[in-house]
Design an enzyme around this catalytic site. Structure first.
Site, short mmCIF file in Angstrom:
data_model
loop_
_atom_site.label_atom_id
_atom_site.label_comp_id
_atom_site.label_asym_id
_atom_site.label_seq_id
_atom_site.Cartn_x
_atom_site.Cartn_y
_atom_site.Cartn_z
N SER A 45 11.44 6.29 1.47
CA SER A 45 11.23 7.18 0.31
C SER A 45 12.06 6.79 -0.90
O SER A 45 13.27 6.62 -0.78
CB SER A 45 11.66 8.61 0.64
OG SER A 45 11.01 9.09 1.74
N HIS A 76 6.02 7.39 -1.18
CA HIS A 76 5.60 6.30 -0.30
C HIS A 76 4.23 5.82 -0.79
O HIS A 76 3.21 6.41 -0.44
CB HIS A 76 5.41 6.79 1.14
CG HIS A 76 6.68 7.12 1.86
ND1 HIS A 76 7.13 8.40 1.99
CD2 HIS A 76 7.57 6.35 2.51
CE1 HIS A 76 8.26 8.40 2.68
NE2 HIS A 76 8.54 7.17 3.01
N HIS A 98 4.69 8.64 9.73
CA HIS A 98 5.66 9.48 10.45
C HIS A 98 4.94 10.34 11.47
O HIS A 98 3.82 10.78 11.24
CB HIS A 98 6.39 10.40 9.47
CG HIS A 98 7.04 9.72 8.31
ND1 HIS A 98 6.36 9.39 7.16
CD2 HIS A 98 8.32 9.29 8.14
CE1 HIS A 98 7.19 8.80 6.32
NE2 HIS A 98 8.38 8.72 6.89
N TYR A 100 5.67 13.36 11.93
CA TYR A 100 5.50 14.71 11.37
C TYR A 100 4.23 14.85 10.56
O TYR A 100 3.78 15.96 10.27
CB TYR A 100 6.73 15.15 10.55
CG TYR A 100 7.03 14.35 9.30
CD1 TYR A 100 6.22 14.42 8.18
CD2 TYR A 100 8.15 13.54 9.25
CE1 TYR A 100 6.51 13.69 7.04
CE2 TYR A 100 8.47 12.82 8.11
CZ TYR A 100 7.64 12.90 7.01
OH TYR A 100 7.93 12.17 5.89
N GLU A 101 3.60 13.72 10.20
CA GLU A 101 2.31 13.79 9.52
C GLU A 101 1.19 14.07 10.51
O GLU A 101 0.05 14.26 10.12
CB GLU A 101 2.03 12.48 8.78
CG GLU A 101 2.99 12.19 7.64
CD GLU A 101 2.80 10.80 7.08
OE1 GLU A 101 1.93 10.61 6.23
OE2 GLU A 101 3.53 9.88 7.52
N ALA A 128 15.98 6.90 4.11
CA ALA A 128 16.84 7.88 3.44
C ALA A 128 17.36 8.82 4.50
O ALA A 128 16.67 9.10 5.48
CB ALA A 128 16.04 8.64 2.40
N MET A 225 14.22 11.18 9.45
CA MET A 225 12.98 11.50 10.18
C MET A 225 12.12 10.27 10.47
O MET A 225 10.93 10.41 10.73
CB MET A 225 12.15 12.49 9.35
CG MET A 225 12.89 13.75 8.96
SD MET A 225 11.88 14.73 7.82
CE MET A 225 13.08 15.94 7.24
N SER A 226 12.69 9.09 10.40
CA SER A 226 11.85 7.90 10.55
C SER A 226 12.55 6.84 11.38
O SER A 226 13.51 7.13 12.10
CB SER A 226 11.51 7.33 9.16
OG SER A 226 12.68 6.81 8.56
N ASN A 249 21.58 13.02 0.52
CA ASN A 249 22.03 14.42 0.37
C ASN A 249 23.06 14.70 1.46
O ASN A 249 23.05 14.05 2.51
CB ASN A 249 20.84 15.39 0.51
CG ASN A 249 20.09 15.22 1.83
OD1 ASN A 249 19.19 14.39 1.93
ND2 ASN A 249 20.47 15.98 2.83
N HIS A 261 12.77 17.54 -1.11
CA HIS A 261 12.27 16.15 -1.06
C HIS A 261 12.47 15.47 -2.42
O HIS A 261 12.73 14.27 -2.49
CB HIS A 261 10.79 16.15 -0.67
CG HIS A 261 10.25 14.76 -0.46
ND1 HIS A 261 10.76 13.88 0.48
CD2 HIS A 261 9.25 14.09 -1.08
CE1 HIS A 261 10.09 12.74 0.42
NE2 HIS A 261 9.17 12.84 -0.52
N1 HPA Z 1 17.54 15.48 7.09
C1 HPA Z 1 16.51 14.78 7.62
N2 HPA Z 1 15.92 13.77 6.99
C2 HPA Z 1 16.39 13.44 5.77
C3 HPA Z 1 17.46 14.13 5.17
C4 HPA Z 1 18.06 15.20 5.87
O1 HPA Z 1 19.00 15.86 5.40
N3 HPA Z 1 17.65 13.55 3.96
C5 HPA Z 1 16.76 12.55 3.85
N4 HPA Z 1 15.98 12.47 4.95
#
Ligand code: HPA
Length: 293
Positions: A45, A76, A98, A100-101, A128, A225-226, A249, A261
């Site tokens: 991302s 993406h 992913h 989650y999709e 990320a 998440m990847s 973050n 996001h």
């Molecule tokens: N959690 C999960 N996935 C992420 C995060 C997070 O804080 N930041 C970027 N991808």
């Protein structure tokens, strides 16, 4: 309407990938890109700008790869770009699939299997993540040295695929030599590159503060998440993996602000300059025979 995991949808919908043949995808890719890449670089991302640095580049949208759905996450774009970076033939994958999709294992890991079918033996993943360890503040680049698979599934479930191990060794998922090269490259450029463990969760919701406390106890230094399914398949195929995570973050509960996001994309873009320089330097240092023409 709720859709069961792995159910086949339209091109934009979740797919289980039962009709996806990575060898056929690799043939189409090789034919269209007209090159045999040595390295695959997967951009997460907000990290897509590296593709602009390729020389003599040719691109191919995910929608042109047989069986691929379009990448459906903002930030993406969903395409391959092949070209030369530091004299090396590289294939950049902008975007990934992913769980989650709603996509099944076959889709999520198809790009890895296609890379192997193309003869690529080295994969550089970027992603990320949210920082859990105190020093991993937004903008930090992290060398992933291990991961926790907390996605509740493995992409290797089911029949063994051609060329893959049934019980792949995961004692060293991230290649130590590539990690040393990355550290030397970072030090040369004056970029800080601490090591850490990536906690791979399913998403798509960000974590609760209690979940982040749990991840910390389990040994995760960042959360994302990847990447985990692709790395498992890469190791089952014997590919070498380097993974770099951009902390975008503070993980949930470590900041009073809600996570979004948009924040992930913005912070990814801010760190992308350093990541671009680092990847170029790493590619320059990975042993191989630079080719001309
Ligand atoms: N959690 C999960 N996935 C992420 C995060 C997070 O804080 N930041 C970027 N991808």
């Amino acid at each position: 309407m709720e859709r069961a995991r792995g159910e086949t949808g339209g091109r934009n919908g979740p797919r289980n990938g039962g009709d996806l043949d990575p060898s056929r995808g690799a043939e189409v890719l090789a034919g269209r890109l007209g090159t045999s890449p040595e390295l695959l670089i997967v951009l997460g991302s907000g990290l897509s700008s590296l593709a602009d640095a390729l020389e003599d580049s040719v691109s191919l949208g995910f929608d042109e790869v047989p069986g691929f759905p379009e990448a459906g996450v903002a930030g993406h774009p969903g395409r391959y770009v092949a070209g030369r970076l530091e004299g090396r033939r590289v294939l950049i994958q902008q975007g990934r699939f992913h769980y989650y999709e709603g996509h099944g294992d076959a889709i999520v890991t198809a790009p890895t299997r296609m890379a192997a079918a193309l003869g690529i033996d080295t994969v550089i993943h970027t992603n990320a993540s949210g920082g859990i360890r105190g020093d991993l503040t937004p903008g930090t680049l992290l060398l992933v040295e291990d991961h926790l698979n907390l996605q509740g599934r493995t992409p290797l479930e089911g029949a063994v695929r051609s060329g893959e191990a049934r019980f792949p060794d995961m004692s060293c998922p991230y290649d130590p030599e590539l990690a040393r090269i990355a550290e030397a490259a970072a030090s040369h450029l004056g970029i800080s590159l601490p090591r850490g463990c990536y906690g791979g969760v399913l998403g798509p919701n960000f974590e609760t503060p209690a979940e982040v406390r749990m991840l910390k106890v389990l040994g995760a230094h960042v959360v994302g998440m990847s990447t985990v399914p692709e790395v498992i398949v890469a190791r089952a195929l014997g590919l070498r993996v380097l993974a770099l995570s951009v902390v975008v973050n503070p993980a949930s509960g470590l900041t009073p602000n809600p996570l979004s996001h948009e924040e992930v994309l913005e912070a990814g873009q801010m760190a992308s300059g350093a990541l671009l320089r680092l990847i170029r330097e790493i590619v320059r240092r990975i042993p191989g025979v630079p080719q001309s023409g």
